[in-house]
Design a protein around this motif. Structure first.
Motif, PDB file in Angstrom:
ATOM      1  N   LEU A   1     -10.933  -3.937 -23.135  1.00  0.00           N
ATOM      2  CA  LEU A   1     -10.064  -2.755 -23.127  1.00  0.00           C
ATOM      3  C   LEU A   1      -8.791  -3.013 -22.306  1.00  0.00           C
ATOM      4  CD1 LEU A   1     -10.063   0.229 -24.145  1.00  0.00           C
ATOM      5  CD2 LEU A   1     -10.841   0.853 -21.848  1.00  0.00           C
ATOM      6  N   ARG A   2      -7.678  -2.816 -22.979  1.00  0.00           N
ATOM      7  CA  ARG A   2      -6.377  -2.955 -22.289  1.00  0.00           C
ATOM      8  C   ARG A   2      -5.662  -1.609 -22.334  1.00  0.00           C
ATOM      9  NH1 ARG A   2      -4.554  -8.176 -21.343  1.00  0.00           N
ATOM     10  NH2 ARG A   2      -6.143  -9.706 -21.926  1.00  0.00           N
ATOM     11  N   VAL A   3      -5.220  -1.159 -21.162  1.00  0.00           N
ATOM     12  CA  VAL A   3      -4.623   0.184 -21.064  1.00  0.00           C
ATOM     13  C   VAL A   3      -3.328   0.119 -20.264  1.00  0.00           C
ATOM     14  CG1 VAL A   3      -4.939   2.538 -20.198  1.00  0.00           C
ATOM     15  CG2 VAL A   3      -6.880   1.302 -21.176  1.00  0.00           C
ATOM     16  N   SER A   4      -2.309   0.802 -20.783  1.00  0.00           N
ATOM     17  CA  SER A   4      -1.013   0.867 -20.089  1.00  0.00           C
ATOM     18  C   SER A   4      -0.659   2.304 -19.787  1.00  0.00           C
ATOM     19  CB  SER A   4       0.097   0.288 -20.969  1.00  0.00           C
ATOM     20  OG  SER A   4      -0.169  -1.052 -21.267  1.00  0.00           O
ATOM     21  N   ILE A   5       0.193   2.484 -18.769  1.00  0.00           N
ATOM     22  CA  ILE A   5       0.801   3.794 -18.584  1.00  0.00           C
ATOM     23  C   ILE A   5       2.313   3.616 -18.603  1.00  0.00           C
ATOM     24  CG2 ILE A   5      -1.071   4.844 -17.257  1.00  0.00           C
ATOM     25  CD1 ILE A   5       0.703   4.365 -14.758  1.00  0.00           C
TER      26      ILE A   5
END
Lengths: 189, 392
Positions: A9-13
């Motif tokens: 899982l790769r998550v950005s803000i």
């Protein structure tokens, strides 16, 4: 038996300087009955993981998958994920002014169960759940998460108890709040 | 000589009036009032009291081109203890509630032929007064006076309905020691334009509990003035507005504390949705030198549900004595809170239900004060129907 499976899982803000990647490939599998504690320093992405799984609009998932018993959670809306059985216990739940706890719980129960609970049994059920959790009955008429942190945690406990997460196989929480280990370890109360 | 600074006035408006280099009057303390329409200049749109109102949509109410040749229809539900009279312009009671403070109110005053006076005595059951517009394409003036007698306790509902263009005055005269729970609704058809002035005179030890509900109409501008006829007066004013696309809802309040030991509390809440939805709230409170031991608070909140809607909010407090119990004002305008939405959805509640919950919660503290359960439910349903209009 249920299985929550998180893969790469790769998550950005979004920040002022463009997208910032917080999670860089998380793998985790959680089965019914297991308790996992995710530890790390401030800013390492513990809350991001929880919020991203729950579907908070602030977080953008750039790759990877999250499934619950094979069902793709990321394709679901926030409320669909909740109805699928995901429960996020928030450290700082927001206040919803003017919406009473009892109204909120009934709306949630209606959504989770697919039909509005019968009023007579519902009142009994809520009273029973609140008394089991040692929550003052006044809270039912207060606004959702109004006032004290203790009241907010009560709201979380009440909500994660049998009232509106009948089938919660998976409960995630960003940070263990001091007093309410009950719903983390045992979401079905 | 330079013009004095005037609080609350945009700098570019200085000297707007007749180009004389003088600031238009904006202090509520010396607000001009008159029964005579000709005593008021035709507003040009830059005056403090008109700058938020789209004059072109007033259909000539403000400049004399509208002919106020018909009257609104006033129907009063028959209730024991309630007297309904139709009186001529010379009735000495008319004007006891207050004097027009803008040109449209004065135009209405100059135009009406007969006024309806409703006197409430004792402890009657709830009274409903229905004011109906003249119909699409027509223009009407109206005058209604609502009076209580000494020590009366009553609940009165005034409903505005129908179509057309209406300018009117509503006087509410509370006798000493009386209590009035008043609900005034604007539930006009989509075409309606209503410019209304409401004058409240609160007697000694009298209590006013008022709720103003603005839902319908193309343009509704309501100016409410509270004055106190003796010490011990207590006024709570609540308001709810729901502006849809293109709709202009304006609420202008002046609470004029001129006698000691009076109390006022103002809370107005508006929701807006759709292109060009516009709400305006002006909250003036004046505490004059004689009004010692005044206690006052005013609060406006606006909930902007969609893009391209606009909420204006101008709270003003002018104090001429420091010997008061308390005075405060606040205003907050915000968008729909995504965190609230996320929270509710994360408990399994679908988005449309969650939005309805939040809006219902927002208006809850206004609607819960409405004393009649049937009316409360009807207005709750009306608010829900507004929500459904654009599927917010």
């Amino acid at each position: 038996m249920s299985t929550l499976e998180i893969k790469d899982l790769r998550v950005s803000i979004a920040t002022d300087d463009g997208a910032k990647e917080i999670l860089k490939g998380v793998d985790l599998t959680v089965r019914t009955g297991e308790t996992h504690a995710i530890m790390g320093p401030n800013g390492s992405g513990k809350s991001t993981l929880a919020y991203a799984i729950a579907g908070h609009p602030k977080y953008e998932i750039t790759s990877g998958s999250v499934t619950l018993d094979g069902q793709d959670l990321l394709a679901l809306t926030v409320d669909e994920r909740a109805r699928a059985g995901l429960f996020l216990a928030m450290q700082y739940p927001v206040e919803v002014p003017g919406v009473s706890m009892s109204n909120f719980l009934r709306s949630a129960a209606t959504a989770v169960r697919g039909e509005a609970p019968k009023l007579r049994t519902w009142v009994k059920e809520v009273k029973g759940a609140m008394s089991d959790l040692d929550i003052d009955s006044d809270f039912a008429e207060r606004s959702v998460n109004e006032a004290s942190p203790a009241a907010r945690r009560s709201a979380t406990r009440c909500c994660s108890s049998r009232c509106c997460s009948r089938s919660s196989p998976s409960s995630t929480r960003p940070t263990p709040a001091s007093t309410s280990t009950r719903c983390a370890s045992c979401p079905r109360a | 000589m330079t013009a004095p600074e005037v609080a609350g006035l945009a700098p570019e408006l200085k000297g707007a009036k007749k180009g004389q280099g003088e600031s238009p009057i904006s202090s509520a303390i010396d607000r001009f009032t008159s029964f005579d329409v000709e005593a008021f200049e035709v507003p040009g749109g830059r005056e403090e009291s008109w700058r938020f109102t789209p004059l072109r949509r007033l259909r000539g109410l403000h400049d004399g081109t509208a002919s106020l040749d018909t009257a609104t229809d006033v129907a009063v539900s028959p209730v024991e203890g309630v007297t309904v009279e139709t009186v001529g312009r010379d009735d000495p009671r008319l004007g006891e509630g207050g004097v027009p403070a803008d040109r449209v109110a004065a135009a209405a005053w100059s135009a009406f032929r007969e006024a309806v006076v409703v006197t409430v005595d004792g402890t009657p059951g709830p009274v409903t007064i229905t004011v109906t517009g003249p119909g699409e394409g027509r223009t009407a003036a109206g005058h209604l006076q609502l009076r209580t007698t000494r020590l009366t306790q009553a609940t009165v509902v005034v409903e505005h309905r129908g179509s057309g263009t209406v300018a009117d005055n509503l006087e509410v005269v509370l006798a000493d020691g009386s209590r009035l729970d008043l609900v005034v609704t604007d539930e006009w058809a989509d075409d309606a334009v209503h410019v209304g002035a409401r004058h409240y005179s609160v007697g000694r030890d009298a209590t006013l509990r008022s709720t103003s509900v603005s839902l319908g109409g193309d343009l509704v501008r309501v100016s409410e003035t509270v004055s106190y006829a003796g010490p011990g007066g207590d006024a709570e004013l609540r308001g709810l507005g729901y502006a849809d696309a293109g709709q202009h809802l304006e609420q202008r309040l002046l609470v004029d504390h001129s006698v000691p030991h009076c109390r006022s509390d103002v809370l107005y809440k508006n929701a807006l949705q759709g292109d060009g939805a516009h709400t305006v709230w002006i909250g003036d409170v004046v505490i004059r030198a004689a009004a010692e031991a005044t206690e006052t608070f005013e609060f406006n909140r606006n909930l902007v549900l969609t893009e391209r809607a606009r909420a204006d909010s101008v709270p003003n407090l002018e104090i001429e004595t420091g010997e008061i119990t308390g005075a405060g004002h606040a205003s907050a305008t915000g968008r729909f809170d995504d965190e609230q939405l996320f929270y509710l959805q994360s408990r399994g509640i679908p988005e449309d239900v969650a939005r309805r919950l939040v809006v219902r919660g927002f208006f809850g503290e206004i609607l819960s004060k409405i004393p009649l359960p049937e009316l409360r439910e009807r207005l709750e349903a009306a608010v829900e129907a507004e929500l459904a209009v654009t599927g917010v």
